[in-house]
Design an enzyme around this catalytic site. Sequence first.
Site, PDB file in Angstrom:
ATOM      1  CE  LYS A  75      -1.917   2.928   2.726  1.00 42.06           C
ATOM      2  NZ  LYS A  75      -1.838   4.106   1.847  1.00 42.06           N
TER       3      LYS A  75
ATOM      4  CD  GLU B 282      12.970   0.597   9.565  1.00 39.02           C
ATOM      5  OE1 GLU B 282      13.529   1.603  10.035  1.00 39.02           O
ATOM      6  OE2 GLU B 282      13.456  -0.540   9.617  1.00 39.02           O
TER       7      GLU B 282
ATOM      8  CB  CYS C 263      13.031   8.852   8.187  1.00 35.95           C
ATOM      9  SG  CYS C 263      14.067   7.740   7.234  1.00 35.95           S
TER      10      CYS C 263
ATOM     11  CD  GLU D 235       9.935  12.865  11.262  1.00 36.36           C
ATOM     12  OE1 GLU D 235       8.831  12.386  11.563  1.00 36.36           O
ATOM     13  OE2 GLU D 235      10.796  12.232  10.639  1.00 36.36           O
TER      14      GLU D 235
HETATM   15  P1  NAD Z   1       2.255   8.596   7.585  1.00 33.15           P
HETATM   16  O1  NAD Z   1       2.441   7.853   8.838  1.00 33.15           O
HETATM   17  O2  NAD Z   1       1.252   9.668   7.538  1.00 33.15           O
HETATM   18  O3  NAD Z   1       1.888   7.614   6.393  1.00 33.15           O
HETATM   19  C1  NAD Z   1       2.662   6.471   6.094  1.00 33.15           C
HETATM   20  C2  NAD Z   1       1.759   5.402   5.528  1.00 33.15           C
HETATM   21  O4  NAD Z   1       0.804   5.049   6.525  1.00 33.15           O
HETATM   22  C3  NAD Z   1       0.974   5.857   4.301  1.00 33.15           C
HETATM   23  O5  NAD Z   1       0.872   4.779   3.390  1.00 33.15           O
HETATM   24  C4  NAD Z   1      -0.389   6.188   4.884  1.00 33.15           C
HETATM   25  O6  NAD Z   1      -1.445   6.033   3.965  1.00 33.15           O
HETATM   26  C5  NAD Z   1      -0.505   5.165   6.008  1.00 33.15           C
HETATM   27  N1  NAD Z   1      -1.414   5.612   7.061  1.00 33.15           N
HETATM   28  C6  NAD Z   1      -1.630   6.886   7.474  1.00 33.15           C
HETATM   29  N2  NAD Z   1      -2.560   6.905   8.445  1.00 33.15           N
HETATM   30  C7  NAD Z   1      -2.943   5.618   8.658  1.00 33.15           C
HETATM   31  C8  NAD Z   1      -3.877   4.990   9.528  1.00 33.15           C
HETATM   32  N3  NAD Z   1      -4.630   5.690  10.366  1.00 33.15           N
HETATM   33  N4  NAD Z   1      -4.006   3.647   9.490  1.00 33.15           N
HETATM   34  C9  NAD Z   1      -3.252   2.918   8.624  1.00 33.15           C
HETATM   35  N5  NAD Z   1      -2.372   3.457   7.763  1.00 33.15           N
HETATM   36  C10 NAD Z   1      -2.204   4.798   7.774  1.00 33.15           C
HETATM   37  O7  NAD Z   1       3.701   9.132   7.192  1.00 33.15           O
HETATM   38  P2  NAD Z   1       4.072  10.006   5.919  1.00 33.15           P
HETATM   39  O8  NAD Z   1       3.643  11.399   6.189  1.00 33.15           O
HETATM   40  O9  NAD Z   1       3.607   9.338   4.664  1.00 33.15           O
HETATM   41  O10 NAD Z   1       5.662   9.898   5.920  1.00 33.15           O
HETATM   42  C11 NAD Z   1       6.439  10.697   6.719  1.00 33.15           C
HETATM   43  C12 NAD Z   1       6.902   9.939   7.942  1.00 33.15           C
HETATM   44  O11 NAD Z   1       7.573   8.740   7.558  1.00 33.15           O
HETATM   45  C13 NAD Z   1       7.909  10.708   8.743  1.00 33.15           C
HETATM   46  O12 NAD Z   1       7.601  10.614  10.104  1.00 33.15           O
HETATM   47  C14 NAD Z   1       9.220   9.998   8.441  1.00 33.15           C
HETATM   48  O13 NAD Z   1      10.195  10.140   9.430  1.00 33.15           O
HETATM   49  C15 NAD Z   1       8.782   8.600   8.282  1.00 33.15           C
HETATM   50  N6  NAD Z   1       9.772   7.822   7.530  1.00 33.15           N
HETATM   51  C16 NAD Z   1      10.532   6.908   8.210  1.00 33.15           C
HETATM   52  C17 NAD Z   1      11.504   6.174   7.544  1.00 33.15           C
HETATM   53  C18 NAD Z   1      12.348   5.155   8.275  1.00 33.15           C
HETATM   54  O14 NAD Z   1      12.958   4.332   7.617  1.00 33.15           O
HETATM   55  N7  NAD Z   1      12.420   5.178   9.579  1.00 33.15           N
HETATM   56  C19 NAD Z   1      11.698   6.364   6.174  1.00 33.15           C
HETATM   57  C20 NAD Z   1      10.906   7.300   5.518  1.00 33.15           C
HETATM   58  C21 NAD Z   1       9.934   8.025   6.206  1.00 33.15           C
END
Ligand code: NAD
Length: 498
Positions: free
Chosen positions: A191, A267, A302, A401
């Site tokens: 997804k 992650e 991240c 962040e």
């Molecule tokens: P997000 O948590 O909003 O979304 C990530 C994924 O989760 C998306 O596919 C989204 O559709 C899904 N999602 C969102 N809300 C959900 C819910 N209620 N239930 C189930 N799924 C849900 O994050 P983002 O804004 O897309 O990405 C940014 C974040 O990702 C930052 O915090 C960043 O640090 C983190 N990130 C971490 C790494 C790592 O390897 N640690 C790498 C890249 C990004």
Amino acid sequence: MTSHLTQQDWQARAGGLKLSTQAIIDGQAHAGRASPLDAINPATGRRLAQVASCNEHDVDEAVRAARRTFESGYWSGMPRAERKKRLLKLSELIMLHAEELALIETLDMGKPISDTLWYDIPEAARTYAWYAETIDKQYDEIAPTDAQALATITREPLGVVAAVVPWNYPLLMASWKVAPALAMGNSVILKPAEQSCLSAIRLGELALEAGIPPGVLNVVPGTGPVAGQALGMHPDVDCLAFTGSTATGKRFMQYSGQSNLKQIWLECGGKSPHIIFDDCPDLDRAALAAAIGIFNNQGEVCIAGSRLYVQSGVYDEFMQRMEAHAAAMQPGDPLDPGSKMGAIVDERQLARVLQYVDSGKQEGATLRVGGSRVRAETGGFYVEPTIFECGSQSLTIVREEIFGPVLAASRFDTEDEALAQANASIYGLGSGLWTADLSRAHRVSRKLRAGLVWVNCYFDGDVTVPFGGVKQSGFGRDKSLHALDKYSSLKTTWISLA
Ligand code: NAD
């Protein structure tokens, strides 16, 4: 691979690009039952396409298809040499379509074409090739029991693996999960984030072309609260690998507890400290690394070195260099191969970044450079590189962040002070330090509470090393052989020889 394409060439290609916009379930294009998602080009604010959005029934179909193909053994039981061949083919196809995929990623997400073409896409291809190469090099174990028994320890795929990924490196983050999960013989449901579905859909098509059987890699674009939650709550998903924010990561732990106790691997976010000691061996190199560490990918990384700690003896000199780099890294058209920074992924994230800039000003941080939206006339979502000097570690911009090109810089006097400040975070993902003192390098590395430490460099790495964090940055590791542990389980078989 070579590419001499100019901004005009890329623009012309963008005009003629055919985008695949349907979900892929059981090898078939699928319209999705929820209202379609708008794929917006962050560089212009204009709609690129409408993308299928899956609801819980679509997700259920995908899980059933994945379960069916897994149980059939066609992929999970395929001779390892053959599974390897098909994953290598997928890697090849990604490189064959590198320009197309780079363009899709840049248009959908706003990052510079030189980054997608030279980093995201080749790294994704390499990830499939690397895990493909592990398949026929794995041996099982025989335990050193006494002579009356033979105990084997065998590694088995888990079954149905879901991967829920973010938008900042859409294809690469997906590949870090999909490649090892497929290599182990699992069936997968991917997804993508709602902001960046297009490369995931193309990946699903290329996987079919590579001979990965229908139903083995399903792609279900959709919103988090609908498609993401449906995967998290599904009683027949065995394992869910997530990359995204800490807040969403916590939800997945709850979904698991409320459903079938599926394995969850997280992650999550970061607020990584980057420490420059007075004896830094090369201030120019360190300043460039610190600038790239926060401004690369528009700060939407991240592991961004978003907290900079500079020792008093070199503070002024270092900050001057940082200002010069910020001035040189102004955002530009992502389709211009010369652009070092592109657009923020969407209007919501733009507003979020600007709110943090406001909070920095209101809470008394000193704005040294940047702080504004730029190129608004394009309709796109651009923010200039921004540097704050922070007198206190309790400021919101030091603690939270931001996921944008905003650096919180602080001055320190002693090693202990730097360590205390660096570790004073709920996160523990990346960290960096610059010193010419070998003992200090080891001492500080050991004490940093982070999954990754860079010494006299920042961001370096490849698929061979584990990637992940501690504390609320999550647990489990992407990349390297260790990632295979997440997508397999160990079976003990005790055979009596009596
Ligand atoms: P997000 O948590 O909003 O979304 C990530 C994924 O989760 C998306 O596919 C989204 O559709 C899904 N999602 C969102 N809300 C959900 C819910 N209620 N239930 C189930 N799924 C849900 O994050 P983002 O804004 O897309 O990405 C940014 C974040 O990702 C930052 O915090 C960043 O640090 C983190 N990130 C971490 C790494 C790592 O390897 N640690 C790498 C890249 C990004």
